[in-house]
Design a protein around this motif. Structure first.
Motif, PDB file in Angstrom:
ATOM      1  N   UNK A 196       0.823  -1.208   0.000  1.00 39.34           N
ATOM      2  CA  UNK A 196       0.000   0.000   0.000  1.00 39.34           C
ATOM      3  C   UNK A 196       0.861   1.263   0.000  1.00 39.34           C
ATOM      4  N   UNK A 197       1.974   1.226   0.704  1.00 41.28           N
ATOM      5  CA  UNK A 197       2.872   2.385   0.702  1.00 41.28           C
ATOM      6  C   UNK A 197       3.502   2.582  -0.672  1.00 41.28           C
ATOM      7  N   UNK A 198       3.886   1.504  -1.312  1.00 37.50           N
ATOM      8  CA  UNK A 198       4.450   1.606  -2.656  1.00 37.50           C
ATOM      9  C   UNK A 198       3.406   2.144  -3.642  1.00 37.50           C
ATOM     10  N   UNK A 199       2.169   1.707  -3.496  1.00 37.71           N
ATOM     11  CA  UNK A 199       1.101   2.220  -4.361  1.00 37.71           C
ATOM     12  C   UNK A 199       0.893   3.715  -4.149  1.00 37.71           C
ATOM     13  N   UNK A 200       1.021   4.164  -2.897  1.00 40.61           N
ATOM     14  CA  UNK A 200       0.857   5.583  -2.618  1.00 40.61           C
ATOM     15  C   UNK A 200       1.970   6.404  -3.284  1.00 40.61           C
ATOM     16  N   UNK A 201       3.193   5.881  -3.267  1.00 48.01           N
ATOM     17  CA  UNK A 201       4.297   6.565  -3.943  1.00 48.01           C
ATOM     18  C   UNK A 201       4.023   6.636  -5.444  1.00 48.01           C
ATOM     19  N   UNK A 202       3.555   5.539  -6.004  1.00 43.76           N
ATOM     20  CA  UNK A 202       3.234   5.499  -7.438  1.00 43.76           C
ATOM     21  C   UNK A 202       2.214   6.585  -7.781  1.00 43.76           C
ATOM     22  N   UNK A 203       1.163   6.711  -6.962  1.00 40.45           N
ATOM     23  CA  UNK A 203       0.132   7.713  -7.215  1.00 40.45           C
ATOM     24  C   UNK A 203       0.694   9.131  -7.068  1.00 40.45           C
ATOM     25  N   UNK A 204       1.559   9.330  -6.088  1.00 40.16           N
ATOM     26  CA  UNK A 204       2.107  10.665  -5.848  1.00 40.16           C
ATOM     27  C   UNK A 204       3.020  11.118  -6.983  1.00 40.16           C
ATOM     28  N   UNK A 205       3.700  10.166  -7.624  1.00 40.66           N
ATOM     29  CA  UNK A 205       4.636  10.515  -8.685  1.00 40.66           C
ATOM     30  C   UNK A 205       4.000  10.513 -10.067  1.00 40.66           C
ATOM     31  N   UNK A 206       2.764  10.093 -10.151  1.00 39.11           N
ATOM     32  CA  UNK A 206       2.121   9.953 -11.463  1.00 39.11           C
ATOM     33  C   UNK A 206       2.063  11.275 -12.217  1.00 39.11           C
ATOM     34  N   UNK A 207       1.899  12.369 -11.490  1.00 34.38           N
ATOM     35  CA  UNK A 207       1.792  13.679 -12.133  1.00 34.38           C
ATOM     36  C   UNK A 207       3.026  14.533 -11.915  1.00 34.38           C
ATOM     37  N   UNK A 208       4.163  13.906 -11.616  1.00 31.71           N
ATOM     38  CA  UNK A 208       5.398  14.663 -11.427  1.00 31.71           C
ATOM     39  C   UNK A 208       5.762  15.398 -12.712  1.00 31.71           C
ATOM     40  N   UNK A 209       6.201  16.652 -12.622  1.00 36.99           N
ATOM     41  CA  UNK A 209       6.577  17.395 -13.829  1.00 36.99           C
ATOM     42  C   UNK A 209       7.668  16.674 -14.616  1.00 36.99           C
ATOM     43  N   UNK A 210       7.601  16.770 -15.900  1.00 33.91           N
ATOM     44  CA  UNK A 210       8.597  16.149 -16.770  1.00 33.91           C
ATOM     45  C   UNK A 210       9.986  16.675 -16.417  1.00 33.91           C
TER      46      UNK A 210
END
Length: 267
Positions: free
Chosen positions: A129-143
């Motif tokens: 669940x923590x790894x999934x949260x990181x994935x979601x947080x980085x999904x919209x990281x600026x290019x």
């Protein structure tokens, strides 16, 4: 210049440290010279989890100037039950709004991961669940932004503290962080520096730079094999640079600089 300054294991409230004041002044000077955009503190901010220790640690970190991302370590919990289970992170959360912050500044998106668990003494855990949260947080990281994960328990060991176990199921955690888009994961816990790229020891996998920071505090000054130091991280379009600095002769001296090829950003 640097994007990120990593400090770890302040252990505020540990044994008397005659060099602490000079080391703190030198760190302020280093920050003034390098002008990092973000400070990350990877746990064990305190030695005995007392409210006054947390207040001192938070005040010092904020006095450096840049925004701060802090996560708790195994020393940032009550030592004994019942408080260890009923008020696990209460003292930490008086100073910091969350144990798993996400901080975005120009050029960096950093995700904190709480790897400390009240039922464990030294060991750390990172869940799916923590790894999934990181994935979601980085999904919209600026290019082009450097994508960073911060936790206390190390994924890369150091020679003098080999008895300290790395985070549980380390291979799955590394795989999960890389799949989440993390480019660099930083941690502490062992009070020694180590830097590597996972492809140094594992083939056919996505790149991931793994950084372990020496401690900033010296809670047990006589213990052999523990350096005082910091890590500086920077990146451009093609390269990630990690510089290790250790306290010696009254200043922070650079002992190493590692450069890693950066993967091309996804379109």
């Amino acid at each position: 210049m640097a994007l990120v300054l990593q400090v770890s294991d302040l252990h505020v409230g540990g044994h008397p440290d005659p060099e602490a004041e000079a080391a703190e002044a030198a760190l302020h000077a280093l920050v003034a010279r390098e002008a990092p955009r973000l400070v990350v503190a990877s746990g064990d901010l305190t030695h005995r989890n007392r409210a006054e220790q947390h207040a001192i640690a938070a005040g010092f970190l904020r006095s450096l100037g840049p925004p701060v991302l802090a996560v708790p370590g195994n020393h940032d919990m009550p030592a004994l039950p019942p408080a260890r289970f009923t008020r696990t992170f209460a003292a930490f959360e008086r100073e910091w709004p969350t144990r798993e912050p996400v901080v975005a500044v120009d050029g960096v998106v950093a995700c904190g991961i709480c790897s400390a668990r009240p039922w464990l003494y030294q060991e750390g855990v990172v869940t799916r669940a923590q790894l999934d949260r990181v994935h979601a947080a980085l999904a919209d990281a600026p290019l082009g932004a450097l994508r960073l994960a911060v936790l206390h328990h190390h994924l890369l060991g150091a020679p003098w503290r080999s008895a300290k176990k790395a985070v549980a199921r380390r291979h799955l955690v590394v795989d999960g962080l890389a799949a989440a888009g993390v480019e660099v994961v930083v941690s502490g816990h062992v009070h020694q520096a180590a830097v590597a790229e996972r492809r140094d020891f594992q083939v056919g996998v996505p790149p991931l730079v793994v950084v372990t920071c020496p401690g900033l505090g010296r809670p047990r000054p006589s213990r052999i094999g523990e350096a005082r130091g910091v890590q500086l991280l920077d990146a451009d379009e093609t390269t990630i640079v990690v510089r290790t600095l250790v306290w010696e002769a009254g200043t922070y001296l650079q002992t190493g600089e590692r450069r890693f090829a950066r993967a091309a950003p996804a379109a």
